[in-house]
Design a protein around this motif. Structure first.
Motif, PDB file in Angstrom:
ATOM      1  N   PHE A 105       0.678  -1.125  -0.087  1.00 41.61           N
ATOM      2  CA  PHE A 105       0.098  -0.068   0.017  1.00 41.61           C
ATOM      3  C   PHE A 105       0.982   1.102  -0.022  1.00 41.61           C
ATOM      4  N   GLU A 106       2.245   1.261   0.771  1.00 41.93           N
ATOM      5  CA  GLU A 106       2.865   2.369   0.675  1.00 41.93           C
ATOM      6  C   GLU A 106       3.561   2.636  -0.459  1.00 41.93           C
ATOM      7  N   GLY A 107       3.773   1.316  -1.258  1.00 38.41           N
ATOM      8  CA  GLY A 107       4.168   1.491  -2.713  1.00 38.41           C
ATOM      9  C   GLY A 107       3.253   2.362  -3.595  1.00 38.41           C
ATOM     10  N   ILE A 108       1.906   1.978  -3.407  1.00 37.57           N
ATOM     11  CA  ILE A 108       0.968   2.820  -4.380  1.00 37.57           C
ATOM     12  C   ILE A 108       0.963   4.343  -3.792  1.00 37.57           C
ATOM     13  N   LEU A 109       1.074   4.433  -2.543  1.00 43.06           N
ATOM     14  CA  LEU A 109       0.971   6.062  -2.315  1.00 43.06           C
ATOM     15  C   LEU A 109       2.224   6.745  -2.890  1.00 43.06           C
ATOM     16  N   ALA A 110       3.633   5.914  -2.909  1.00 44.25           N
ATOM     17  CA  ALA A 110       4.637   6.640  -3.386  1.00 44.25           C
ATOM     18  C   ALA A 110       4.354   7.106  -4.825  1.00 44.25           C
ATOM     19  N   LYS A 111       3.403   6.345  -5.639  1.00 43.26           N
ATOM     20  CA  LYS A 111       3.062   6.567  -6.984  1.00 43.26           C
ATOM     21  C   LYS A 111       1.968   7.715  -7.077  1.00 43.26           C
ATOM     22  N   ASP A 112       1.216   7.733  -5.916  1.00 39.68           N
ATOM     23  CA  ASP A 112      -0.039   8.571  -6.234  1.00 39.68           C
ATOM     24  C   ASP A 112      -0.392   8.841  -4.594  1.00 39.68           C
ATOM     25  N   SER A 113       0.420  10.209  -3.909  1.00 40.53           N
ATOM     26  CA  SER A 113       0.024  10.274  -2.678  1.00 40.53           C
ATOM     27  C   SER A 113      -1.408  10.920  -2.211  1.00 40.53           C
ATOM     28  N   LYS A 114      -2.234  10.936  -3.270  1.00 40.07           N
ATOM     29  CA  LYS A 114      -3.574  11.449  -2.808  1.00 40.07           C
ATOM     30  C   LYS A 114      -4.500  10.315  -2.896  1.00 40.07           C
ATOM     31  N   ARG A 115      -4.262   9.238  -3.010  1.00 41.03           N
ATOM     32  CA  ARG A 115      -5.166   8.009  -2.942  1.00 41.03           C
ATOM     33  C   ARG A 115      -5.801   7.746  -1.579  1.00 41.03           C
ATOM     34  N   ILE A 116      -7.132   8.485  -1.386  1.00 38.98           N
ATOM     35  CA  ILE A 116      -7.561   8.430  -0.038  1.00 38.98           C
ATOM     36  C   ILE A 116      -8.126   6.820   0.306  1.00 38.98           C
ATOM     37  N   ASP A 117      -8.461   6.274  -0.692  1.00 35.65           N
ATOM     38  CA  ASP A 117      -8.811   4.818  -0.565  1.00 35.65           C
ATOM     39  C   ASP A 117      -7.524   4.104   0.178  1.00 35.65           C
ATOM     40  N   ILE A 118      -6.406   3.996  -0.285  1.00 36.21           N
ATOM     41  CA  ILE A 118      -5.302   3.516   0.419  1.00 36.21           C
ATOM     42  C   ILE A 118      -4.675   4.073   1.646  1.00 36.21           C
ATOM     43  N   LEU A 119      -5.097   5.366   1.673  1.00 32.31           N
ATOM     44  CA  LEU A 119      -4.737   6.065   3.107  1.00 32.31           C
ATOM     45  C   LEU A 119      -5.612   5.318   4.194  1.00 32.31           C
ATOM     46  N   LEU A 120      -7.039   5.260   3.845  1.00 35.15           N
ATOM     47  CA  LEU A 120      -7.925   4.665   4.775  1.00 35.15           C
ATOM     48  C   LEU A 120      -7.582   3.258   4.996  1.00 35.15           C
ATOM     49  N   THR A 121      -7.270   2.586   4.012  1.00 32.01           N
ATOM     50  CA  THR A 121      -6.878   1.004   4.482  1.00 32.01           C
ATOM     51  C   THR A 121      -5.768   0.999   5.374  1.00 32.01           C
ATOM     52  N   LEU A 122      -4.711   2.125   4.982  1.00 31.87           N
ATOM     53  CA  LEU A 122      -3.545   1.930   5.715  1.00 31.87           C
ATOM     54  C   LEU A 122      -3.871   2.469   7.262  1.00 31.87           C
ATOM     55  N   SER A 123      -4.712   3.241   7.466  1.00 34.32           N
ATOM     56  CA  SER A 123      -5.272   3.775   8.617  1.00 34.32           C
ATOM     57  C   SER A 123      -5.756   2.520   9.540  1.00 34.32           C
ATOM     58  N   PHE A 124      -6.584   1.784   8.790  1.00 32.74           N
ATOM     59  CA  PHE A 124      -7.184   0.663   9.423  1.00 32.74           C
ATOM     60  C   PHE A 124      -6.392  -0.211  10.059  1.00 32.74           C
ATOM     61  N   LEU A 125      -5.320  -0.477   8.837  1.00 33.68           N
ATOM     62  CA  LEU A 125      -4.243  -1.644   9.348  1.00 33.68           C
ATOM     63  C   LEU A 125      -3.464  -1.091  10.553  1.00 33.68           C
ATOM     64  N   TYR A 126      -2.709  -0.001  10.425  1.00 40.59           N
ATOM     65  CA  TYR A 126      -2.090   0.467  11.567  1.00 40.59           C
ATOM     66  C   TYR A 126      -2.945   0.452  12.962  1.00 40.59           C
ATOM     67  N   TYR A 127      -4.193   0.778  12.697  1.00 41.73           N
ATOM     68  CA  TYR A 127      -4.962   0.902  13.993  1.00 41.73           C
ATOM     69  C   TYR A 127      -5.171  -0.595  14.526  1.00 41.73           C
ATOM     70  N   ASN A 128      -5.366  -1.460  13.673  1.00 43.29           N
ATOM     71  CA  ASN A 128      -5.487  -2.967  14.053  1.00 43.29           C
ATOM     72  C   ASN A 128      -4.052  -3.439  14.761  1.00 43.29           C
ATOM     73  N   GLN A 129      -2.904  -2.937  14.391  1.00 45.88           N
ATOM     74  CA  GLN A 129      -1.718  -3.141  14.861  1.00 45.88           C
ATOM     75  C   GLN A 129      -1.345  -2.370  16.168  1.00 45.88           C
ATOM     76  N   GLY A 130      -2.432  -1.391  16.602  1.00 45.61           N
ATOM     77  CA  GLY A 130      -2.102  -0.830  17.845  1.00 45.61           C
ATOM     78  C   GLY A 130      -1.140   0.534  17.371  1.00 45.61           C
ATOM     79  N   ASN A 131      -0.891   0.561  16.337  1.00 48.84           N
ATOM     80  CA  ASN A 131       0.084   1.714  16.224  1.00 48.84           C
ATOM     81  C   ASN A 131      -1.036   3.056  15.709  1.00 48.84           C
ATOM     82  N   PHE A 132      -1.294   3.480  16.856  1.00 52.55           N
ATOM     83  CA  PHE A 132      -2.185   4.825  16.729  1.00 52.55           C
ATOM     84  C   PHE A 132      -2.006   5.987  16.180  1.00 52.55           C
ATOM     85  N   ASP A 133      -0.290   6.323  16.348  1.00 52.35           N
ATOM     86  CA  ASP A 133       0.123   7.343  16.048  1.00 52.35           C
ATOM     87  C   ASP A 133       0.433   7.243  14.395  1.00 52.35           C
ATOM     88  N   LYS A 134       0.633   6.213  13.867  1.00 54.15           N
ATOM     89  CA  LYS A 134       0.544   6.008  12.236  1.00 54.15           C
ATOM     90  C   LYS A 134      -0.692   5.872  11.954  1.00 54.15           C
TER      91      LYS A 134
END
Length: 203
Positions: A105-134
């Protein structure tokens, strides 16, 4: 409280559920391979489904493995095909391989930093990992792109609550209700507020 799940195509969701079975089996959770045929209704649609045609845990696992391998090869052959990369990453995420998924997902963002769908997914994954800052960083990036993105506004409150920033979470949820009246996120924010009040009164 968890962030509202992301919307996933039904077909991908079914395959990913099968993948979870595969990976759980590899982790040592033994899964019996008995046929599910006895549970198939005997109606016009299902009757006659026997042998290899009948749905079973075994052929579900085979389908998941095949799909995963196809996606892996497709991504290796064309890493710029972000649709395939996203599909592959989503399967990895749902198959208990979140870190590999995050890298894709970070690789996709490197190509297009404004992909809201990818950012939402990353937020969800980080949250589930307990990495609330990320998780919050990803959410703030969404709001920098679109301050009215409803899920991001709500998720920010969820993350604040997870970080035990209760007063901040309360203010965020109140703002969501005011900013997006008569919406699903407003209903969720109201429920979140009630839960916060219940927790406070129980102390």
């Amino acid at each position: 409280m968890k962030i509202k799940p992301l919307y996933i195509y039904l077909g991908l969701f079914i395959v990913a559920i099968a993948l979870v079975i595969v990976l759980d089996a590899k982790k040592g959770n033994e899964i019996k391979n008995e046929s599910l045929q006895q549970n198939i209704p005997n109606d016009e649609i299902h009757k006659g489904l026997t042998g290899d045609q009948a749905p079973s845990k075994s052929n579900l696992r085979e389908s998941a493995i095949k799909k995963m391998e196809e996606l892996r090869k497709a991504v290796e052959a064309n890493p710029n095909d972000t649709a395939k990369v996203k599909e592959y990453a989503m399967m990895l995420a749902m198959g208990h391989q979140p870190q590999k998924a995050i890298e894709l997902f970070e690789g996709i963002l490197a190509k297009d930093s404004k992909r809201i769908d990818i950012l939402l997914t990353l937020s969800f994954l980080y949250y589930n990992q307990g990495n609330f800052d990320k998780a919050e960083q990803a959410t703030q990036k969404i709001l920098a792109i679109d301050k009215n993105q409803q899920e991001a506004n709500f998720n920010l409150g969820v993350i604040a609550e997870a970080k035990q920033e209760t007063q901040r979470a309360k203010e965020i949820f109140e703002n969501v209700i005011k900013k997006f009246p008569n919406t699903d996120v407003a209903v969720q924010a109201q429920q979140a507020l009630e839960q916060l009040k219940a927790k406070k009164s129980s102390k």
